[in-house]
Design an enzyme around this catalytic site. Structure first.
Site, PDB file in Angstrom:
ATOM      1  N   TYR A 158     -30.390 -36.390 -93.517  1.00  0.00           N
ATOM      2  CA  TYR A 158     -29.232 -35.474 -93.542  1.00  0.00           C
ATOM      3  C   TYR A 158     -29.026 -34.909 -94.950  1.00  0.00           C
ATOM      4  CZ  TYR A 158     -24.350 -34.013 -92.796  1.00  0.00           C
ATOM      5  OH  TYR A 158     -23.174 -33.286 -92.703  1.00  0.00           O
ATOM      6  N   LYS A 162     -29.257 -30.995 -96.260  1.00  0.00           N
ATOM      7  CA  LYS A 162     -28.122 -30.290 -96.886  1.00  0.00           C
ATOM      8  C   LYS A 162     -28.475 -29.825 -98.306  1.00  0.00           C
ATOM      9  CE  LYS A 162     -25.386 -30.628 -93.353  1.00  0.00           C
ATOM     10  NZ  LYS A 162     -25.080 -29.423 -92.557  1.00  0.00           N
TER      11      LYS A 162
HETATM   12  P1  NAP Z   1     -19.514 -31.634 -84.690  1.00  0.00           P
HETATM   13  O1  NAP Z   1     -18.079 -31.775 -84.364  1.00  0.00           O
HETATM   14  O2  NAP Z   1     -20.456 -32.719 -84.301  1.00  0.00           O
HETATM   15  O3  NAP Z   1     -20.029 -30.225 -84.104  1.00  0.00           O
HETATM   16  C1  NAP Z   1     -21.367 -29.868 -84.224  1.00  0.00           C
HETATM   17  C2  NAP Z   1     -21.580 -28.531 -83.575  1.00  0.00           C
HETATM   18  O4  NAP Z   1     -22.961 -28.163 -83.736  1.00  0.00           O
HETATM   19  C3  NAP Z   1     -21.305 -28.509 -82.096  1.00  0.00           C
HETATM   20  O5  NAP Z   1     -20.739 -27.269 -81.731  1.00  0.00           O
HETATM   21  C4  NAP Z   1     -22.687 -28.627 -81.492  1.00  0.00           C
HETATM   22  O6  NAP Z   1     -22.781 -28.047 -80.194  1.00  0.00           O
HETATM   23  C5  NAP Z   1     -23.507 -27.827 -82.468  1.00  0.00           C
HETATM   24  N1  NAP Z   1     -24.928 -28.148 -82.428  1.00  0.00           N
HETATM   25  C6  NAP Z   1     -25.522 -29.309 -82.779  1.00  0.00           C
HETATM   26  N2  NAP Z   1     -26.857 -29.225 -82.586  1.00  0.00           N
HETATM   27  C7  NAP Z   1     -27.107 -27.983 -82.112  1.00  0.00           C
HETATM   28  C8  NAP Z   1     -28.274 -27.285 -81.727  1.00  0.00           C
HETATM   29  N3  NAP Z   1     -29.492 -27.848 -81.806  1.00  0.00           N
HETATM   30  N4  NAP Z   1     -28.155 -26.003 -81.282  1.00  0.00           N
HETATM   31  C9  NAP Z   1     -26.937 -25.414 -81.187  1.00  0.00           C
HETATM   32  N5  NAP Z   1     -25.789 -26.019 -81.541  1.00  0.00           N
HETATM   33  C10 NAP Z   1     -25.875 -27.289 -82.002  1.00  0.00           C
HETATM   34  O7  NAP Z   1     -19.755 -31.462 -86.253  1.00  0.00           O
HETATM   35  P2  NAP Z   1     -18.757 -30.998 -87.439  1.00  0.00           P
HETATM   36  O8  NAP Z   1     -18.252 -32.221 -88.086  1.00  0.00           O
HETATM   37  O9  NAP Z   1     -17.855 -29.947 -86.973  1.00  0.00           O
HETATM   38  O10 NAP Z   1     -19.858 -30.408 -88.447  1.00  0.00           O
HETATM   39  C11 NAP Z   1     -20.104 -29.018 -88.585  1.00  0.00           C
HETATM   40  C12 NAP Z   1     -20.986 -28.837 -89.810  1.00  0.00           C
HETATM   41  O11 NAP Z   1     -20.314 -29.363 -90.966  1.00  0.00           O
HETATM   42  C13 NAP Z   1     -22.323 -29.573 -89.726  1.00  0.00           C
HETATM   43  O12 NAP Z   1     -23.342 -28.796 -90.313  1.00  0.00           O
HETATM   44  C14 NAP Z   1     -22.081 -30.810 -90.552  1.00  0.00           C
HETATM   45  O13 NAP Z   1     -23.275 -31.333 -91.095  1.00  0.00           O
HETATM   46  C15 NAP Z   1     -21.169 -30.265 -91.632  1.00  0.00           C
HETATM   47  N6  NAP Z   1     -20.376 -31.296 -92.303  1.00  0.00           N
HETATM   48  C16 NAP Z   1     -19.503 -32.081 -91.608  1.00  0.00           C
HETATM   49  C17 NAP Z   1     -18.787 -33.061 -92.289  1.00  0.00           C
HETATM   50  C18 NAP Z   1     -17.796 -33.958 -91.613  1.00  0.00           C
HETATM   51  O14 NAP Z   1     -17.285 -34.880 -92.269  1.00  0.00           O
HETATM   52  N7  NAP Z   1     -17.493 -33.752 -90.329  1.00  0.00           N
HETATM   53  C19 NAP Z   1     -18.980 -33.238 -93.672  1.00  0.00           C
HETATM   54  C20 NAP Z   1     -19.878 -32.422 -94.336  1.00  0.00           C
HETATM   55  C21 NAP Z   1     -20.575 -31.447 -93.646  1.00  0.00           C
HETATM   56  P3  NAP Z   1     -23.020 -28.996 -78.889  1.00  0.00           P
HETATM   57  O15 NAP Z   1     -21.958 -30.041 -78.919  1.00  0.00           O
HETATM   58  O16 NAP Z   1     -22.903 -28.066 -77.746  1.00  0.00           O
HETATM   59  O17 NAP Z   1     -24.395 -29.570 -79.053  1.00  0.00           O
END
Ligand code: NAP
Length: 249
Positions: A158, A162
């Site tokens: 991961y 990033k």
């Molecule tokens: P999340 O709630 O798990 O949502 C992930 C989203 O990505 C969902 O809409 C999912 O759709 C979609 N997705 C995953 N794999 C996919 C694929 N192969 N094709 C199309 N869509 C896909 O995650 P989040 O926490 O909102 O994270 C969003 C972004 O922020 C990510 O890049 C994550 O790495 C980054 N981020 C998050 C955090 C945190 O603490 N949450 C911190 C730093 C960075 P489906 O459910 O339909 O698969």
């Protein structure tokens, strides 16, 4: 003074069905943008988000597909372009984790995370930039993470994805600046979404102790950063990584 106004803009938000992507889609829609949201599996969540977008008067459409598949993305972006007529903002937000120590990490876990998180950013940028270049304007926002800067035990795949996004962002900003296309990244810290649900209360408490603001971030906190970068408030900002972590790093 310039305010945030995305009226007439079309934004693609990958991973827009829930979490941070959903908050970004809603925030951009509230400020006038039309939204193409992309998801893979969670059709009920995507339908719900689509309903919320349309309820506030947004011209929105959901597109299902795998962001890691180059050919699928080419076809999907062509379909989005045909449906909306232009593409002004690309938010590469979709992402996954498969956390484990390197010794236990399978090739599949490495490939899935790199392809979903990093290759997807290449896929969408590759498909959208010819359109943005013809328009002579565009904004690309890539979702990185603070662990792409600091590294993290148990997240080598991961963190590498990033860090790759951050370097990709800087390079693309240099390539596309003369075409009036800005490319920036956001590096969120510890945000309250499904992605962080699996952490134990002890793990959460230990992370909270390291956050200056002493609270977990919300998807809306990150969405505000995306709004800024997408807007005319950021017309002279490109190649940057905006850290949104409550003072954790
Ligand atoms: P999340 O709630 O798990 O949502 C992930 C989203 O990505 C969902 O809409 C999912 O759709 C979609 N997705 C995953 N794999 C996919 C694929 N192969 N094709 C199309 N869509 C896909 O995650 P989040 O926490 O909102 O994270 C969003 C972004 O922020 C990510 O890049 C994550 O790495 C980054 N981020 C998050 C955090 C945190 O603490 N949450 C911190 C730093 C960075 P489906 O459910 O339909 O698969």
């Amino acid at each position: 003074m310039t305010t945030i106004d995305l009226t007439g803009k079309v934004a693609i938000v990958t991973g827009g069905s829930r979490g941070i992507g959903k908050a970004i889609a809603l925030a951009m829609a509230q400020n006038g943008a039309s939204i193409a949201l992309v998801y893979r599996h969670a059709s009920e969540q995507a339908e719900q988000t689509l309903k919320e977008l349309r309820d506030i008067g947004c011209d929105a459409e959901a597109f299902v597909g795998d962001v890691s598949c180059f050919d699928e993305v080419q076809q999907q972006v062509a379909a989005i372009h045909e449906r909306f007529g232009h593409i002004d903002i690309l938010v590469n937000n979709a992402g996954i984790t498969h956390d484990t120590l390197l010794m236990r990490m399978s090739e599949q876990q490495w490939d899935d995370v790199i392809n979903t998180n990093l290759k997807s950013v290449f896929n969408y940028a590759h498909a959208c930039t010819p359109i943005m270049m013809r328009q002579r304007q565009g904004v690309i926002i890539n979702m990185a993470s603070v662990v792409g800067i600091s590294g993290n035990a148990g997240q080598a795949n991961y963190a590498a994805s990033k860090a790759g996004i951050i370097a990709f962002t800087k390079s693309l900003a240099r390539e596309l600046g003369s075409r009036n296309i800005r490319v920036n990244a956001i590096a969120p810290g510890f945000i309250d979404t499904e992605m962080t649900l699996s952490l134990s209360p002890e793990q959460k408490e230990s992370i909270l102790q390291r956050i200056a603001l002493r609270r977990q971030g919300t998807p809306k906190d990150v969405a505000r950063c995306a709004l800024f970068l997408a807007s005319d408030l950021a017309t002279y900002v490109t190649g940057q990584t905006l850290v949104c972590d409550g003072g954790m790093s």
